[in-house]
Write a protein that holds these residues in place. Sequence first.
Motif, PDB file in Angstrom:
ATOM      1  N   ARG A 133       0.820  -1.209   0.000  1.00 15.71           N
ATOM      2  CA  ARG A 133       0.000   0.000   0.000  1.00 15.71           C
ATOM      3  C   ARG A 133       0.852   1.257   0.000  1.00 15.71           C
ATOM      4  O   ARG A 133       0.373   2.342  -0.333  1.00 15.71           O
ATOM      5  CB  ARG A 133      -0.918   0.015   1.231  1.00 15.71           C
ATOM      6  N   ILE A 134       2.102   1.126   0.397  1.00 13.71           N
ATOM      7  CA  ILE A 134       2.984   2.281   0.562  1.00 13.71           C
ATOM      8  C   ILE A 134       3.780   2.530  -0.721  1.00 13.71           C
ATOM      9  O   ILE A 134       4.367   1.606  -1.290  1.00 13.71           O
ATOM     10  CB  ILE A 134       3.958   2.052   1.738  1.00 13.71           C
ATOM     11  N   ASP A 135       3.781   3.777  -1.146  1.00 12.06           N
ATOM     12  CA  ASP A 135       4.555   4.179  -2.320  1.00 12.06           C
ATOM     13  C   ASP A 135       5.814   4.917  -1.844  1.00 12.06           C
ATOM     14  O   ASP A 135       5.756   6.105  -1.495  1.00 12.06           O
ATOM     15  CB  ASP A 135       3.715   5.099  -3.209  1.00 12.06           C
ATOM     16  N   PRO A 136       6.945   4.233  -1.791  1.00 16.76           N
ATOM     17  CA  PRO A 136       8.179   4.872  -1.293  1.00 16.76           C
ATOM     18  C   PRO A 136       8.566   6.116  -2.077  1.00 16.76           C
ATOM     19  O   PRO A 136       9.016   7.112  -1.491  1.00 16.76           O
ATOM     20  CB  PRO A 136       9.230   3.766  -1.448  1.00 16.76           C
ATOM     21  N   ASN A 137       8.381   6.075  -3.398  1.00 15.93           N
ATOM     22  CA  ASN A 137       8.758   7.228  -4.221  1.00 15.93           C
ATOM     23  C   ASN A 137       7.909   8.448  -3.898  1.00 15.93           C
ATOM     24  O   ASN A 137       8.402   9.583  -3.870  1.00 15.93           O
ATOM     25  CB  ASN A 137       8.625   6.874  -5.700  1.00 15.93           C
ATOM     26  N   LEU A 138       6.624   8.225  -3.663  1.00 18.31           N
ATOM     27  CA  LEU A 138       5.736   9.330  -3.306  1.00 18.31           C
ATOM     28  C   LEU A 138       6.134   9.929  -1.965  1.00 18.31           C
ATOM     29  O   LEU A 138       6.156  11.158  -1.802  1.00 18.31           O
ATOM     30  CB  LEU A 138       4.286   8.835  -3.262  1.00 18.31           C
ATOM     31  N   LEU A 139       6.437   9.082  -1.005  1.00 16.97           N
ATOM     32  CA  LEU A 139       6.850   9.579   0.314  1.00 16.97           C
ATOM     33  C   LEU A 139       8.166  10.353   0.220  1.00 16.97           C
ATOM     34  O   LEU A 139       8.342  11.373   0.892  1.00 16.97           O
ATOM     35  CB  LEU A 139       6.994   8.412   1.298  1.00 16.97           C
ATOM     36  N   GLY A 156      11.015  14.543   1.291  1.00 18.25           N
ATOM     37  CA  GLY A 156      12.417  14.818   1.032  1.00 18.25           C
ATOM     38  C   GLY A 156      13.267  13.596   1.339  1.00 18.25           C
ATOM     39  O   GLY A 156      12.790  12.457   1.307  1.00 18.25           O
ATOM     40  N   ASN A 157      14.526  13.820   1.629  1.00 19.73           N
ATOM     41  CA  ASN A 157      15.415  12.711   1.959  1.00 19.73           C
ATOM     42  C   ASN A 157      14.941  12.015   3.236  1.00 19.73           C
ATOM     43  O   ASN A 157      14.844  12.648   4.289  1.00 19.73           O
ATOM     44  CB  ASN A 157      16.859  13.204   2.142  1.00 19.73           C
ATOM     45  N   LEU A 158      14.656  10.744   3.116  1.00 20.84           N
ATOM     46  CA  LEU A 158      14.170   9.994   4.278  1.00 20.84           C
ATOM     47  C   LEU A 158      15.342   9.653   5.194  1.00 20.84           C
ATOM     48  O   LEU A 158      16.427   9.302   4.722  1.00 20.84           O
ATOM     49  CB  LEU A 158      13.462   8.721   3.823  1.00 20.84           C
ATOM     50  N   PRO A 159      15.133   9.752   6.503  1.00 21.07           N
ATOM     51  CA  PRO A 159      16.223   9.497   7.447  1.00 21.07           C
ATOM     52  C   PRO A 159      16.656   8.034   7.437  1.00 21.07           C
ATOM     53  O   PRO A 159      15.856   7.135   7.146  1.00 21.07           O
ATOM     54  CB  PRO A 159      15.608   9.886   8.796  1.00 21.07           C
ATOM     55  N   SER A 160      17.903   7.809   7.752  1.00 16.40           N
ATOM     56  CA  SER A 160      18.438   6.450   7.838  1.00 16.40           C
ATOM     57  C   SER A 160      18.768   6.056   9.278  1.00 16.40           C
ATOM     58  O   SER A 160      18.748   4.876   9.617  1.00 16.40           O
ATOM     59  CB  SER A 160      19.691   6.314   6.974  1.00 16.40           C
ATOM     60  N   LYS A 161      19.042   7.068  10.119  1.00 16.23           N
ATOM     61  CA  LYS A 161      19.341   6.779  11.521  1.00 16.23           C
ATOM     62  C   LYS A 161      18.049   6.389  12.248  1.00 16.23           C
ATOM     63  O   LYS A 161      17.019   7.034  12.070  1.00 16.23           O
ATOM     64  CB  LYS A 161      19.978   7.989  12.192  1.00 16.23           C
ATOM     65  N   PRO A 162      18.102   5.332  13.063  1.00 15.76           N
ATOM     66  CA  PRO A 162      16.896   4.825  13.736  1.00 15.76           C
ATOM     67  C   PRO A 162      16.124   5.885  14.517  1.00 15.76           C
ATOM     68  O   PRO A 162      14.894   5.967  14.406  1.00 15.76           O
ATOM     69  CB  PRO A 162      17.455   3.736  14.662  1.00 15.76           C
ATOM     70  N   MET A 163      16.826   6.693  15.298  1.00 12.58           N
ATOM     71  CA  MET A 163      16.143   7.697  16.111  1.00 12.58           C
ATOM     72  C   MET A 163      15.411   8.704  15.236  1.00 12.58           C
ATOM     73  O   MET A 163      14.265   9.085  15.517  1.00 12.58           O
ATOM     74  CB  MET A 163      17.142   8.412  17.009  1.00 12.58           C
ATOM     75  N   GLU A 164      16.052   9.143  14.164  1.00 14.77           N
ATOM     76  CA  GLU A 164      15.428  10.112  13.258  1.00 14.77           C
ATOM     77  C   GLU A 164      14.252   9.495  12.512  1.00 14.77           C
ATOM     78  O   GLU A 164      13.246  10.161  12.250  1.00 14.77           O
ATOM     79  CB  GLU A 164      16.475  10.632  12.272  1.00 14.77           C
ATOM     80  N   GLN A 165      14.355   8.210  12.179  1.00 14.14           N
ATOM     81  CA  GLN A 165      13.246   7.516  11.537  1.00 14.14           C
ATOM     82  C   GLN A 165      12.033   7.492  12.454  1.00 14.14           C
ATOM     83  O   GLN A 165      10.902   7.756  12.024  1.00 14.14           O
ATOM     84  CB  GLN A 165      13.641   6.078  11.183  1.00 14.14           C
TER      85      GLN A 165
END
Length: 211
Positions: free
Chosen positions: A100-106, A111-120
């Motif tokens: 159901r989730i469109d990663p490209n749309l998000l 913008g740039n999606l976070p990679s660090k766990p806390m920021e996610q």
Amino acid sequence: MSGKTKTLNQENSLSITAYLIINVLIFVILKLGLPINNTIESMVSKLLTSATWLLILGIFTQIINSQFSSSMKAVLVFWRFKEPLPGYRAFSYFIYRDPRIDPNLLKAKLGNLPSKPMEQNRLWYKLYKKHESKKAVIDAHQKFLLTRDLASSSFLCFIFLGIPGYFFLANTQIWRIYAFILLIMFIIISNAARHCGEKLVGNVLAEESSI
């Protein structure tokens, strides 16, 4: 999640209390060694004689359960000591697990999606607050809170009823079966809570992805 979480927890409290009482009742029945051919009156009479002990133990278990922080409950559910909540992996893992989730749309929206766990987790929580009134999110959140608290209650039952049962139950074989069942129940319920927590993360991302 203060106001909403409190409301959902209140709605779940009856189920949690009933689960604890049933577990304590089973322990009392095993402790008293009630024969299967006993009359109902005899069983009720014996149970009533243990009513005070049952009430005290039930209240004690509830109090101990309340001492568990959300982080401790998360560890019991997700079996991860560091950054256990699925929100810590919302954009590095779960975003790709739900069709159901469109990663490209998000990515285009956020913008740039976070990679660090806390920021996610922080970004996911902002999205949760944005969609917390959606029916799918409320339903998933309530089920997660219920199964999470049932998992911690099940763990407590194993610790405070299953292990002491070795000393209080007359039949060692019955104790082994009883303790094994309590352990299996904890595993099953924690697994259910894990799936509910992951579904909550997915539902929030799906809601954001649909607008």
